[in-house]
Design a protein around this motif. Structure first.
Motif, PDB file in Angstrom:
ATOM      1  N   ILE A  85       0.837  -1.189   0.000  1.00 51.73           N
ATOM      2  CA  ILE A  85       0.000   0.000   0.000  1.00 51.73           C
ATOM      3  C   ILE A  85       0.873   1.240   0.000  1.00 51.73           C
ATOM      4  CG2 ILE A  85      -0.214   0.152   2.526  1.00 51.73           C
ATOM      5  CD1 ILE A  85      -3.200   0.982   1.954  1.00 51.73           C
ATOM      6  N   SER A  86       0.413   2.246  -0.699  1.00 52.95           N
ATOM      7  CA  SER A  86       1.055   3.560  -0.706  1.00 52.95           C
ATOM      8  C   SER A  86      -0.021   4.579  -0.359  1.00 52.95           C
ATOM      9  CB  SER A  86       1.650   3.845  -2.084  1.00 52.95           C
ATOM     10  OG  SER A  86       2.106   5.181  -2.143  1.00 52.95           O
ATOM     11  N   ILE A  87       0.275   5.406   0.639  1.00 53.72           N
ATOM     12  CA  ILE A  87      -0.653   6.461   1.042  1.00 53.72           C
ATOM     13  C   ILE A  87       0.072   7.791   0.897  1.00 53.72           C
ATOM     14  CG2 ILE A  87      -2.101   7.400   2.887  1.00 53.72           C
ATOM     15  CD1 ILE A  87      -2.101   4.559   4.122  1.00 53.72           C
ATOM     16  N   GLN A  88      -0.514   8.686   0.122  1.00 53.44           N
ATOM     17  CA  GLN A  88       0.086   9.987  -0.140  1.00 53.44           C
ATOM     18  C   GLN A  88      -0.798  11.083   0.438  1.00 53.44           C
ATOM     19  OE1 GLN A  88       0.044  12.071  -4.129  1.00 53.44           O
ATOM     20  NE2 GLN A  88       2.152  11.306  -4.057  1.00 53.44           N
ATOM     21  N   LYS A  89      -0.174  11.976   1.200  1.00 59.71           N
ATOM     22  CA  LYS A  89      -0.878  13.119   1.782  1.00 59.71           C
ATOM     23  C   LYS A  89      -0.533  14.366   0.963  1.00 59.71           C
ATOM     24  CE  LYS A  89      -1.166  14.232   6.354  1.00 59.71           C
ATOM     25  NZ  LYS A  89      -0.606  14.637   7.669  1.00 59.71           N
ATOM     26  N   GLN A  90      -1.565  15.058   0.510  1.00 59.48           N
ATOM     27  CA  GLN A  90      -1.361  16.279  -0.261  1.00 59.48           C
ATOM     28  C   GLN A  90      -0.990  17.435   0.663  1.00 59.48           C
ATOM     29  OE1 GLN A  90      -1.864  16.232  -3.917  1.00 59.48           O
ATOM     30  NE2 GLN A  90      -1.482  14.191  -3.129  1.00 59.48           N
ATOM     31  N   ARG A  91      -0.026  18.188   0.284  1.00 56.30           N
ATOM     32  CA  ARG A  91       0.401  19.389   1.026  1.00 56.30           C
ATOM     33  C   ARG A  91       0.439  19.161   2.540  1.00 56.30           C
ATOM     34  NH1 ARG A  91      -3.646  20.283  -2.018  1.00 56.30           N
ATOM     35  NH2 ARG A  91      -5.028  20.875  -0.331  1.00 56.30           N
ATOM     36  N   PRO A  92       1.354  18.336   3.045  1.00 62.63           N
ATOM     37  CA  PRO A  92       1.418  18.089   4.480  1.00 62.63           C
ATOM     38  C   PRO A  92       1.704  19.382   5.247  1.00 62.63           C
ATOM     39  CG  PRO A  92       3.399  17.298   3.416  1.00 62.63           C
ATOM     40  CD  PRO A  92       2.445  17.711   2.321  1.00 62.63           C
ATOM     41  N   ASN A  93       1.278  19.421   6.473  1.00 63.46           N
ATOM     42  CA  ASN A  93       1.432  20.617   7.306  1.00 63.46           C
ATOM     43  C   ASN A  93       2.841  20.696   7.890  1.00 63.46           C
ATOM     44  OD1 ASN A  93       0.750  22.937   8.656  1.00 63.46           O
ATOM     45  ND2 ASN A  93      -0.068  21.859  10.417  1.00 63.46           N
ATOM     46  N   VAL A  94       3.817  20.683   7.025  1.00 65.07           N
ATOM     47  CA  VAL A  94       5.209  20.859   7.415  1.00 65.07           C
ATOM     48  C   VAL A  94       5.739  21.966   6.523  1.00 65.07           C
ATOM     49  CG1 VAL A  94       7.457  19.742   7.633  1.00 65.07           C
ATOM     50  CG2 VAL A  94       5.377  18.403   7.986  1.00 65.07           C
ATOM     51  N   GLY A  95       6.031  23.117   7.102  1.00 61.71           N
ATOM     52  CA  GLY A  95       6.366  24.316   6.345  1.00 61.71           C
ATOM     53  C   GLY A  95       7.448  24.175   5.304  1.00 61.71           C
ATOM     54  N   ILE A  96       8.377  23.242   5.482  1.00 59.84           N
ATOM     55  CA  ILE A  96       9.495  23.143   4.541  1.00 59.84           C
ATOM     56  C   ILE A  96       9.184  22.287   3.318  1.00 59.84           C
ATOM     57  CG2 ILE A  96      11.241  23.547   6.309  1.00 59.84           C
ATOM     58  CD1 ILE A  96      11.687  20.509   6.400  1.00 59.84           C
TER      59      ILE A  96
ATOM     60  N   GLN B 140       7.132  21.480   0.022  1.00 63.47           N
ATOM     61  CA  GLN B 140       6.291  22.142  -0.969  1.00 63.47           C
ATOM     62  C   GLN B 140       5.529  21.154  -1.837  1.00 63.47           C
ATOM     63  OE1 GLN B 140       5.762  25.483  -1.140  1.00 63.47           O
ATOM     64  NE2 GLN B 140       6.945  25.497   0.748  1.00 63.47           N
ATOM     65  N   GLY B 141       5.653  19.883  -1.551  1.00 63.52           N
ATOM     66  CA  GLY B 141       4.975  18.857  -2.350  1.00 63.52           C
ATOM     67  C   GLY B 141       4.062  18.008  -1.498  1.00 63.52           C
ATOM     68  N   ASN B 142       4.182  16.718  -1.647  1.00 61.76           N
ATOM     69  CA  ASN B 142       3.361  15.760  -0.925  1.00 61.76           C
ATOM     70  C   ASN B 142       4.250  14.846  -0.096  1.00 61.76           C
ATOM     71  OD1 ASN B 142       1.155  16.748  -2.454  1.00 61.76           O
ATOM     72  ND2 ASN B 142       1.751  15.411  -4.133  1.00 61.76           N
ATOM     73  N   SER B 143       3.670  14.205   0.900  1.00 64.19           N
ATOM     74  CA  SER B 143       4.397  13.188   1.654  1.00 64.19           C
ATOM     75  C   SER B 143       3.710  11.852   1.401  1.00 64.19           C
ATOM     76  CB  SER B 143       4.420  13.511   3.145  1.00 64.19           C
ATOM     77  OG  SER B 143       3.108  13.544   3.673  1.00 64.19           O
ATOM     78  N   ALA B 144       4.454  10.766   1.534  1.00 66.30           N
ATOM     79  CA  ALA B 144       3.878   9.450   1.256  1.00 66.30           C
ATOM     80  C   ALA B 144       4.573   8.387   2.086  1.00 66.30           C
ATOM     81  CB  ALA B 144       4.007   9.117  -0.230  1.00 66.30           C
ATOM     82  N   ILE B 145       3.856   7.305   2.274  1.00 66.23           N
ATOM     83  CA  ILE B 145       4.412   6.122   2.941  1.00 66.23           C
ATOM     84  C   ILE B 145       4.058   4.910   2.104  1.00 66.23           C
ATOM     85  CG2 ILE B 145       2.404   5.875   4.433  1.00 66.23           C
ATOM     86  CD1 ILE B 145       5.207   5.023   6.288  1.00 66.23           C
ATOM     87  N   LYS B 146       4.956   3.940   2.062  1.00 65.06           N
ATOM     88  CA  LYS B 146       4.693   2.687   1.361  1.00 65.06           C
ATOM     89  C   LYS B 146       4.924   1.557   2.363  1.00 65.06           C
ATOM     90  CE  LYS B 146       5.902   1.314  -3.000  1.00 65.06           C
ATOM     91  NZ  LYS B 146       6.871   1.004  -4.049  1.00 65.06           N
ATOM     92  N   GLY B 147       3.964   0.653   2.447  1.00 62.16           N
ATOM     93  CA  GLY B 147       4.097  -0.493   3.335  1.00 62.16           C
ATOM     94  C   GLY B 147       3.873  -1.770   2.555  1.00 62.16           C
ATOM     95  N   ILE B 148       4.597  -2.819   2.956  1.00 58.56           N
ATOM     96  CA  ILE B 148       4.475  -4.121   2.304  1.00 58.56           C
ATOM     97  C   ILE B 148       4.371  -5.180   3.396  1.00 58.56           C
ATOM     98  CG2 ILE B 148       5.600  -5.823   0.796  1.00 58.56           C
ATOM     99  CD1 ILE B 148       7.114  -3.444  -0.475  1.00 58.56           C
ATOM    100  N   ARG B 149       3.466  -6.119   3.201  1.00 62.19           N
ATOM    101  CA  ARG B 149       3.315  -7.211   4.162  1.00 62.19           C
ATOM    102  C   ARG B 149       3.198  -8.516   3.393  1.00 62.19           C
ATOM    103  NH1 ARG B 149       0.695  -7.660   9.610  1.00 62.19           N
ATOM    104  NH2 ARG B 149       2.136  -5.975   9.978  1.00 62.19           N
ATOM    105  N   TYR B 150       3.906  -9.527   3.869  1.00 65.14           N
ATOM    106  CA  TYR B 150       3.869 -10.863   3.264  1.00 65.14           C
ATOM    107  C   TYR B 150       3.172 -11.824   4.216  1.00 65.14           C
ATOM    108  CZ  TYR B 150       7.493  -9.059   0.194  1.00 65.14           C
ATOM    109  OH  TYR B 150       8.196  -8.319  -0.711  1.00 65.14           O
ATOM    110  N   LYS B 151       2.414 -12.752   3.648  1.00 64.35           N
ATOM    111  CA  LYS B 151       1.797 -13.797   4.468  1.00 64.35           C
ATOM    112  C   LYS B 151       2.877 -14.782   4.855  1.00 64.35           C
ATOM    113  CE  LYS B 151      -2.390 -14.816   4.077  1.00 64.35           C
ATOM    114  NZ  LYS B 151      -3.646 -15.102   3.457  1.00 64.35           N
ATOM    115  N   VAL B 152       2.947 -15.089   6.118  1.00 67.34           N
ATOM    116  CA  VAL B 152       3.974 -16.007   6.617  1.00 67.34           C
ATOM    117  C   VAL B 152       3.449 -17.421   6.623  1.00 67.34           C
ATOM    118  CG1 VAL B 152       5.469 -16.518   8.557  1.00 67.34           C
ATOM    119  CG2 VAL B 152       4.859 -14.176   8.066  1.00 67.34           C
TER     120      VAL B 152
END
Length: 118
Positions: free
Chosen positions: A93-104, A106-118
């Motif tokens: 999964i990738s989740i992208q936040k538009q215009r994060p509330n961090v003054g420095i 100027q774009g977007n922030s995102a996280i990518k997570g991966i999970r495997y079935k064991v």
């Protein structure tokens, strides 16, 4: 013969209230979600041999509606729920936040997570 199939939901758009800062929790923001699941199957001839896209969407939609301070926590909650489907062996999964509330930033922030079935 066994094959691996990749199923994707791309560009899902949600207005949500995730964030560490108070104004993010009050004002909200646009979030974009991309999901990819990998399933193993020999022959797929009915829905029981794959995964219902609508169910995947509902999991994401429900979790996006519950405010969370960190995208890391949010992605992990979604990954944990989706990996429990019998036919799924990997979820990303990738989740992208538009215009994060961090003054420095100027774009977007995102996280990518991966999970495997064991």
């Amino acid at each position: 013969m066994t094959s691996e199939l990749h199923i994707s939901l791309k560009g899902l758009k949600f207005w949500a209230f995730h964030g560490l800062y108070e104004e993010e929790k009050i004002l909200g923001n646009w979030f974009f979600v991309d999901l990819e699941v990998e399933i193993k199957s020999e022959t797929i001839s009915n829905i029981s041999q794959t995964v219902d896209y609508g169910q995947l969407f509902e999991i994401i939609k429900n979790e996006m509606s519950i405010p969370c301070e960190l995208l890391e926590t949010l992605s992990e909650k979604i990954l944990q729920k989706i990996i429990q489907f019998d036919s799924i062996k990997r979820v990303e999964i990738s989740i992208q936040k538009q215009r994060p509330n961090v003054g420095i930033i100027q774009g977007n922030s995102a996280i990518k997570g991966i999970r495997y079935k064991v």
